[in-house]
Design a protein around this motif. Structure first.
Motif, mmCIF file in Angstrom:
data_model
loop_
_atom_site.group_PDB
_atom_site.id
_atom_site.type_symbol
_atom_site.label_atom_id
_atom_site.label_comp_id
_atom_site.label_asym_id
_atom_site.label_seq_id
_atom_site.Cartn_x
_atom_site.Cartn_y
_atom_site.Cartn_z
ATOM 1 N N ARG A 224 0.844 -1.199 0.000
ATOM 2 C CA ARG A 224 0.000 0.000 0.000
ATOM 3 C C ARG A 224 0.878 1.248 0.000
ATOM 4 N NH1 ARG A 224 -5.339 0.423 3.893
ATOM 5 N NH2 ARG A 224 -6.237 2.328 2.997
ATOM 6 N N ALA A 225 0.563 2.202 -0.867
ATOM 7 C CA ALA A 225 1.353 3.431 -0.961
ATOM 8 C C ALA A 225 1.219 4.241 0.326
ATOM 9 C CB ALA A 225 0.894 4.259 -2.151
ATOM 10 N N ASP A 226 2.238 5.037 0.601
ATOM 11 C CA ASP A 226 2.269 5.844 1.822
ATOM 12 C C ASP A 226 2.888 7.195 1.476
ATOM 13 O OD1 ASP A 226 2.529 6.966 4.335
ATOM 14 O OD2 ASP A 226 3.739 5.339 5.174
ATOM 15 N N ARG A 227 2.149 8.267 1.713
ATOM 16 C CA ARG A 227 2.624 9.613 1.394
ATOM 17 C C ARG A 227 3.442 10.227 2.520
ATOM 18 N NH1 ARG A 227 -1.403 13.538 1.036
ATOM 19 N NH2 ARG A 227 0.290 14.876 0.298
ATOM 20 N N SER A 228 3.570 9.549 3.624
ATOM 21 C CA SER A 228 4.201 10.160 4.792
ATOM 22 C C SER A 228 5.729 10.157 4.656
ATOM 23 C CB SER A 228 3.811 9.408 6.060
ATOM 24 O OG SER A 228 4.605 8.257 6.237
ATOM 25 N N PRO A 229 6.419 11.009 5.426
ATOM 26 C CA PRO A 229 7.887 11.020 5.383
ATOM 27 C C PRO A 229 8.509 9.792 6.026
ATOM 28 C CG PRO A 229 7.081 12.566 7.032
ATOM 29 C CD PRO A 229 5.883 12.092 6.267
ATOM 30 N N MET A 230 7.710 8.954 6.681
ATOM 31 C CA MET A 230 8.232 7.722 7.281
ATOM 32 C C MET A 230 7.990 6.499 6.392
ATOM 33 S SD MET A 230 7.077 9.933 9.832
ATOM 34 C CE MET A 230 5.758 9.355 10.899
#
Length: 539
Positions: free
Chosen positions: A69-75
């Protein structure tokens, strides 16, 4: 039309680091072959920004729950699996146009060896009369598996600067291959001749690498040239996870300072160099030699000194105040420090000394000189306790250093590769022998390993906030959706606040939907409890 074509294959993975794919080894071999009168070209399939999303192999299907699943967060960690570099079709056309009688293919890493073999098949299909030889760490360690591919005619084990020109001479003369050092081949009855790895007898006598055959424009950073240099080969340490330790076939050999400086001077002539990465396993072990090298580099570049890095890591006990000051003066901007672990029992398993005191001293010296630092730990190794890996992260949390979390992978030729084989821990395929594949499932589970990667990202995000004088947010709840227009830092602060509240690590979809990553609750809670024991230091 050329006599010899050397190929750096494309690669498939979740990411690549372009500044570390400069085909330095091929340039060294090309120079040696050119010196013997052969015309040589390098086909660098990685010298392009082209990439495309592809389906991961079945052997990496277990990564879906972690990266799917894609994740836009900086982590965020990884998401799309990509083919980086030119297509096999493009490579085939270039090979056919070359007309080479000898094609050498680099196969440096076992995890990417399937791509090297695919290139070999492409070469044979487009230039069937040529001889295909593979070299690099993978065929050196596992020559029999490479020779099982019908499109591979020969393997060179060890260092190719002497072996490949000798092979070209033998082929051109129609002579026996028995005198070619490091050569491996099949007999008509299917049996194999496998020779010991070959070493360059006098590294200082090797010609300057053929930098003119590298597509240097692609590897520029900020409009300036980048260089890779290897000032020595092998390593004087005996780390269990390493295939180039002092006990390996490679041993430990340094080139003379004048020879290294001659190479750097030649590579820099008429160019503005902005970055040099020393790919040595241990660059600073000989103090006097290293200080002479730094002084010589300062003389070459004067006031226009490039950024220098040693991205394979530096051994902290080799860094004293004078050494670090010289590094800063000549162009180092950061210290890449090899810690391994802060746990004595794990260090015993790694066959590594306890360098914690030296690590702290190196950080102190670097901080005085304004150098940033990254401290590297290894997680997920055989019999490694994941809770002690969390403690390693907490050790780094208290110090002015970013956390570099390296997931263990079994490197053929290492002590730990043999251990994994004996314990039945090796993945079923070579493609799964990479850090991104979370390859070992044992005392540290794959869920544990990916949790440690994510905790490292969280820790570095906290350190980045502190370095920018941005307060760490207080623990709080988070809604099921966030404003998708928020920038990455704002998203990160919301997710960090939620993590500090309940220990769950979350991601954010493109539409702002918040979801939970699959992680180990036990490790997250241990990390949160450890954060309460003292302040986190900015990096």
């Amino acid at each position: 039309m050329v006599d010899i074509l050397l190929i750096q294959p494309p690669m498939a993975d979740y990411y690549r680091t372009a500044k570390r794919t400069i085909p330095y080894g091929l340039a060294c071999i090309a120079a040696a072959a050119s010196q013997k009168g052969f015309s040589v070209a390098i086909l660098d399939a990685m010298a392009t920004a082209k990439s495309r999303v592809v389906s991961p192999p079945d052997s990496l299907a277990h990564l879906g729950p972690f990266y799917g699943r894609a994740d836009r967060s900086p982590m965020a960690l990884f998401h799309h699996y990509r083919h980086f570099g030119y297509s096999l079709e493009h490579i085939g056309r270039q090979v056919k146009a070359s007309g080479a009688f000898l094609v050498g293919i680099a196969s440096l890493f076992t995890a990417y060896s399937d791509m090297a073999l695919a290139v070999a098949r492409t070469v044979k299909a487009n230039l069937p009369g040529c001889t295909v030889v593979l070299g690099g760490h993978h065929p050196t360690a596992l020559p029999e598996t490479v020779l099982a591919e019908p499109s591979v005619d020969l393997v060179i084990r060890g260092e190719g600067e002497t072996a490949l020109p000798a092979l070209a001479e033998a082929l051109r003369a129609g002579a026996s291959l028995d005198g070619v050092p490091g050569i491996c081949y099949r007999h008509p009855d299917g049996s194999l001749t496998v020779n010991a790895p070959t070493l360059v007898a006098e590294p200082d006598r090797m010609p300057v690498p053929a930098f003119d055959l590298i597509r240097r424009k692609f590897y520029r950073r900020h409009g300036l040239d980048s260089l890779v240099v290897t000032a020595g080969r092998g390593c004087p340490l005996a780390c269990s996870y390493c295939a180039t330790s002092v006990h390996s076939w490679m041993g430990f050999r340094k080139r003379s300072v004048p020879a290294v400086l001659t190479e750097i001077r030649a590579a820099s002539a008429g160019r503005r160099v902005g970055f040099i990465d020393f790919e040595d396993e241990n660059l600073t072990m000989d103090r006097a030699w290293f200080l002479d090298l730094m002084a010589g580099i300062g003389d070459i570049f004067g006031d226009h000194r490039p950024e220098l890095r040693a991205m394979n890591g530096l051994f902290p006990p080799s860094l004293d105040e004078t050494v670090v000051r010289a590094m800063k003066t000549v162009g180092f901007t950061a210290l890449n420090l090899s810690l391994g672990s802060a746990d004595r029992e794990q260090l015993r398993r790694f066959h590594r000394p306890d360098v914690r005191a030296a690590f702290d001293r190196a950080l102190q010296y670097g901080r005085r000189e304004g150098l940033s630092a990254v401290g590297y730990i290894i997680v997920g190794a055989p019999d490694q306790d994941p809770l002690t890996s969390v403690d390693d992260l907490l050790f780094l949390a208290r110090r002015p250093v970013l956390a570099g979390v390296s997931v263990f992978y079994p490197a053929p030729g290492s002590v730990d590769y043999r251990l994994c084989n004996d314990l039945g821990l090796l993945p079923d395929t070579f493609a799964a022998m990479r850090a991104t594949a979370l390859p070992i499932e044992q005392r540290t589970s794959r869920t544990d390993s990916v949790t440690l990667l994510r905790l490292g990202r969280i820790l570095n995000f906290i350190k980045a906030l502190l370095a920018a004088d941005i307060p760490v947010p207080p623990a709080s709840l988070i809604d099921a959706r966030v404003d998708p227009s928020l920038d990455r830092q704002a998203l990160g602060r919301k997710l960090l606040a939620a993590f500090l509240n309940d220990g769950s690590i979350r991601g954010v979809d493109a539409d702002g939907t918040v979801y939970r990553h699959r992680v180990s609750t036990r490790l997250c809670q241990h990390f949160l409890e450890g954060l309460q024991d003292g302040p986190v230091s900015a990096a």
